[in-house]
Design an enzyme around this catalytic site. Structure first.
Site, PDB file in Angstrom:
ATOM      1  N   ALA A   1      -2.031   5.739   2.579  1.00 36.80           N
ATOM      2  CA  ALA A   1      -2.597   5.199   3.268  1.00 36.80           C
ATOM      3  C   ALA A   1      -3.236   5.760   5.128  1.00 36.80           C
ATOM      4  O   ALA A   1      -3.834   5.457   5.158  1.00 36.80           O
ATOM      5  CB  ALA A   1      -1.813   3.880   3.709  1.00 36.80           C
TER       6      ALA A   1
ATOM      7  N   LEU B   1       0.911  -1.354  -0.127  1.00 36.38           N
ATOM      8  CA  LEU B   1      -0.227   0.491   0.009  1.00 36.38           C
ATOM      9  C   LEU B   1       0.980   1.187  -0.424  1.00 36.38           C
ATOM     10  O   LEU B   1       2.181   1.147   0.764  1.00 36.38           O
ATOM     11  CB  LEU B   1      -1.167   0.397   1.473  1.00 36.38           C
ATOM     12  CG  LEU B   1      -1.702  -1.423   1.844  1.00 36.38           C
ATOM     13  CD1 LEU B   1      -2.938  -1.125   2.899  1.00 36.38           C
ATOM     14  CD2 LEU B   1      -2.673  -1.701   0.389  1.00 36.38           C
ATOM     15  N   CYS B   2       0.435   2.420  -0.627  1.00 31.89           N
ATOM     16  CA  CYS B   2       1.378   3.657  -1.090  1.00 31.89           C
ATOM     17  C   CYS B   2       1.363   4.246   0.503  1.00 31.89           C
ATOM     18  O   CYS B   2       0.350   4.451   0.985  1.00 31.89           O
ATOM     19  CB  CYS B   2       0.711   4.100  -2.006  1.00 31.89           C
ATOM     20  SG  CYS B   2       1.450   5.894  -1.970  1.00 31.89           S
ATOM     21  N   ILE B   3       2.135   4.297   1.376  1.00 29.78           N
ATOM     22  CA  ILE B   3       2.285   4.922   2.374  1.00 29.78           C
ATOM     23  C   ILE B   3       1.848   6.581   2.687  1.00 29.78           C
ATOM     24  O   ILE B   3       0.605   6.467   3.894  1.00 29.78           O
ATOM     25  CB  ILE B   3       3.813   5.078   3.303  1.00 29.78           C
ATOM     26  CG1 ILE B   3       3.366   5.078   4.536  1.00 29.78           C
ATOM     27  CG2 ILE B   3       4.616   5.988   2.397  1.00 29.78           C
ATOM     28  CD1 ILE B   3       4.901   4.832   6.240  1.00 29.78           C
TER      29      ILE B   3
END
Lengths: 130, 95
Positions: A83, A78-80
């Site tokens: 997210a 997940l793109c930090i």
């Protein structure tokens, strides 16, 4: 040859997460190493929210992704940034922001865009689901 | 061969002509999700340019069944065939 899946469509507003799941499942059953990783970006990161509970008569997309990832050792990124801004937070980010809770489901991991670039550079092509 | 993956019944005004004009001879078009409904409204997916450019039109059988559509155009693909098509394409564009 390995491929990267990029999912950007919301699990609630689009069919992107479901279509990508069907594609990944068929690909991995045919060639277990055909997908190097799945990168969820923009609203698609909501798939990793451990607190979201779908109605019992609907498919549990999060659980389906977790099962697939476990079966084929498939990394789910997940793109930090996407997210964290949406409240999908792992334990270390929770501590960094001095929060009492974290909400990242197991089987998913928070990563930066560098991970997506690495996937793009090391696989034959990227297949996106909007 | 470039595989153009279409997932909307219609895109924004600037995208719709863009994807159609970007088709090159030998490319393939795959309709998924609600784009399946384009096959019930052929004017939205003009078939003439596809035929002129020898572009193959595909759709997902699973999505067609989901929308209750029985298309008379294009070739139905199972998920396995979808993967084979996507992996065999030299490039993949999701519009």
């Amino acid at each position: 040859m390995q491929h990267t899946l990029l999912v950007t469509g919301s699990p609630y507003q689009s069919k992107a997460c479901h279509s990508a799941l069907c594609f990944a499942r068929a690909a991995l059953k045919a060639q277990p190493d055909s997908i190097k990783g799945v990168f969820f970006y923009e609203d698609a990161v909501l798939i990793g929210n451990d607190l979201a509970q779908p109605p019992r008569d609907e498919i549990n997309l999060k659980q389906a992704w977790q099962t697939l990832a476990s079966e084929f050792n498939l990394p789910l990124y997940l793109c930090i940034a996407a997210a964290v801004r949406r409240g999908v937070i792992n334990e270390s980010e929770s501590k960094r922001y001095e929060l009492n809770h974290h909400s990242l489901s197991h089987g998913f991991q928070l990563e930066g865009l560098g991970t997506l670039v690495e996937l793009m550079n090391s696989t034959q092509k990227i297949i996106q689901f909007r | 061969m470039t595989l153009h993956q279409i997932n909307q019944l219609s895109y924004a005004n600037h995208i719709e002509p863009l994807w159609q004009q970007s088709l090159k001879q030998g490319d393939a078009v795959l309709l998924i999700e609600e784009a399946i409904l384009r096959l019930t409204q052929p004017h939205l997916t003009s078939m003439t340019p596809l035929e002129e450019k020898h572009i193959c039109l595909y759709y997902l059988q699973r999505d067609a069944e989901g929308y209750g559509v029985q298309p008379s155009l294009g070739k139905a693909l199972s998920d396995t065939e979808w993967v084979e098509l996507a992996f065999s394409a030299s490039s993949h564009i999701s519009w």
